[in-house]
Design an enzyme around this catalytic site. Structure first.
Site, PDB file in Angstrom:
ATOM      1  N   LYS A  90      17.216  -7.124  39.522  1.00  0.00           N
ATOM      2  CA  LYS A  90      18.471  -7.862  39.683  1.00  0.00           C
ATOM      3  C   LYS A  90      18.334  -9.351  39.294  1.00  0.00           C
ATOM      4  O   LYS A  90      17.210  -9.862  39.148  1.00  0.00           O
ATOM      5  CB  LYS A  90      18.934  -7.716  41.144  1.00  0.00           C
ATOM      6  CG  LYS A  90      19.324  -6.273  41.513  1.00  0.00           C
ATOM      7  CD  LYS A  90      19.850  -6.188  42.949  1.00  0.00           C
ATOM      8  CE  LYS A  90      20.327  -4.797  43.294  1.00  0.00           C
ATOM      9  NZ  LYS A  90      20.881  -4.726  44.679  1.00  0.00           N
ATOM     10  N   TYR A 122      29.166  -0.048  40.322  1.00  0.00           N
ATOM     11  CA  TYR A 122      29.235  -0.061  41.786  1.00  0.00           C
ATOM     12  C   TYR A 122      30.577   0.454  42.314  1.00  0.00           C
ATOM     13  O   TYR A 122      30.938   0.156  43.455  1.00  0.00           O
ATOM     14  CB  TYR A 122      28.963  -1.472  42.308  1.00  0.00           C
ATOM     15  CG  TYR A 122      27.487  -1.839  42.318  1.00  0.00           C
ATOM     16  CD1 TYR A 122      26.582  -1.175  43.149  1.00  0.00           C
ATOM     17  CD2 TYR A 122      26.990  -2.855  41.509  1.00  0.00           C
ATOM     18  CE1 TYR A 122      25.231  -1.504  43.162  1.00  0.00           C
ATOM     19  CE2 TYR A 122      25.637  -3.202  41.521  1.00  0.00           C
ATOM     20  CZ  TYR A 122      24.770  -2.514  42.352  1.00  0.00           C
ATOM     21  OH  TYR A 122      23.437  -2.839  42.376  1.00  0.00           O
ATOM     22  N   ARG A 133      12.649   4.659  46.014  1.00  0.00           N
ATOM     23  CA  ARG A 133      13.292   4.137  47.224  1.00  0.00           C
ATOM     24  C   ARG A 133      12.237   3.642  48.216  1.00  0.00           C
ATOM     25  O   ARG A 133      12.423   2.634  48.901  1.00  0.00           O
ATOM     26  CB  ARG A 133      14.155   5.218  47.889  1.00  0.00           C
ATOM     27  CG  ARG A 133      15.329   5.700  47.062  1.00  0.00           C
ATOM     28  CD  ARG A 133      16.438   4.704  46.897  1.00  0.00           C
ATOM     29  NE  ARG A 133      17.041   4.298  48.145  1.00  0.00           N
ATOM     30  CZ  ARG A 133      18.112   3.503  48.236  1.00  0.00           C
ATOM     31  NH1 ARG A 133      18.702   3.034  47.122  1.00  0.00           N
ATOM     32  NH2 ARG A 133      18.601   3.154  49.387  1.00  0.00           N
ATOM     33  N   ASN A 166      18.550  -8.827  46.682  1.00  0.00           N
ATOM     34  CA  ASN A 166      17.393  -8.054  47.140  1.00  0.00           C
ATOM     35  C   ASN A 166      16.575  -7.456  45.996  1.00  0.00           C
ATOM     36  O   ASN A 166      15.893  -6.450  46.155  1.00  0.00           O
ATOM     37  CB  ASN A 166      17.823  -6.996  48.160  1.00  0.00           C
ATOM     38  CG  ASN A 166      18.844  -6.022  47.603  1.00  0.00           C
ATOM     39  OD1 ASN A 166      19.176  -6.080  46.426  1.00  0.00           O
ATOM     40  ND2 ASN A 166      19.320  -5.126  48.447  1.00  0.00           N
ATOM     41  N   HIS A 223      17.548  -2.462  42.370  1.00  0.00           N
ATOM     42  CA  HIS A 223      18.398  -1.307  42.666  1.00  0.00           C
ATOM     43  C   HIS A 223      17.602  -0.057  42.354  1.00  0.00           C
ATOM     44  O   HIS A 223      16.810  -0.047  41.410  1.00  0.00           O
ATOM     45  CB  HIS A 223      19.656  -1.313  41.775  1.00  0.00           C
ATOM     46  CG  HIS A 223      20.386   0.003  41.784  1.00  0.00           C
ATOM     47  ND1 HIS A 223      21.303   0.330  42.754  1.00  0.00           N
ATOM     48  CD2 HIS A 223      20.287   1.099  40.976  1.00  0.00           C
ATOM     49  CE1 HIS A 223      21.758   1.555  42.529  1.00  0.00           C
ATOM     50  NE2 HIS A 223      21.156   2.045  41.453  1.00  0.00           N
ATOM     51  N   GLU A 265      23.747   7.554  36.788  1.00  0.00           N
ATOM     52  CA  GLU A 265      23.454   6.136  36.510  1.00  0.00           C
ATOM     53  C   GLU A 265      22.652   5.973  35.219  1.00  0.00           C
ATOM     54  O   GLU A 265      22.889   5.034  34.455  1.00  0.00           O
ATOM     55  CB  GLU A 265      22.702   5.527  37.696  1.00  0.00           C
ATOM     56  CG  GLU A 265      23.583   5.401  38.940  1.00  0.00           C
ATOM     57  CD  GLU A 265      22.840   4.871  40.152  1.00  0.00           C
ATOM     58  OE1 GLU A 265      23.484   4.750  41.215  1.00  0.00           O
ATOM     59  OE2 GLU A 265      21.626   4.580  40.052  1.00  0.00           O
TER      60      GLU A 265
END
Ligand code: UDP
Length: 140
Positions: free
Chosen positions: A11, A51, A87, A114, A117, A128
């Protein structure tokens, strides 16, 4: 477990701090392979489409503004159980809750900024990846 693919995004908070390599190191150290990668800057329409699932959430407008505020690095990661593995190495959404050794514990600035993604299911990973890459841009 099977070999699968997941979408990862580094990000704008992380590209701004020039730590994309440190993040890729953690992904690769977890056993994930980068099989596609490109640096882009999203338009408002790109971020809103990606999103869309969050469009009713209170943080949506801020999230779109953040994700369009600078360059991002889109990646397809491949490996055994790649969705869950990514994750795990990302850590919890809020870095205050993220486990030691995770990317968000090490690098995230706050719950919005953060650093990464990662797709949250195999089904979403497929969607995605298709939104972000053409088939011939992925080289396993
Ligand atoms: N987010 C935020 N505030 C919140 C929750 C999420 O700004 O209270 C942002 C954050 O950047 C997060 C993204 O929205 O990564 C998507 O949220 P999600 O709940 O899907 O978390 P993730 O799957 O990224 O951990």
């Amino acid at each position: 477990m099977a070999t699968e693919r997941t979408l990862s995004i580094i990000k704008p908070d992380a590209t701004a701090r020039n730590i994309t390599g440190k993040i890729v190191d953690k992904l690769e150290s977890a056993g994930l392979r980068v099989v596609a990668q490109k640096r882009v800057k999203w338009s408002q329409a790109d971020a809103e489409a990606f999103y869309a699932v969050h469009k009713e959430r209170p943080f949506f407008n801020d999230l779109v503004a953040f994700m369009t505020s600078g360059p991002i690095v889109l990646q397809v990661l491949e490996g055994e159980d790649a969705v869950a593995k990514n994750r795990e190495v990302m850590g919890a959404t809020n870095p205050a809750d993220a486990a030691e050794g995770t990317i968000r514990k090490a690098f995230a600035e706050n719950i919005e900024r953060n650093s990464v993604h990662g797709s949250d299911s195999s089904e979403n990973a497929e969607k995605e990846i298709a939104m972000c890459f053409k088939a011939d841009e992925i080289v396993g």
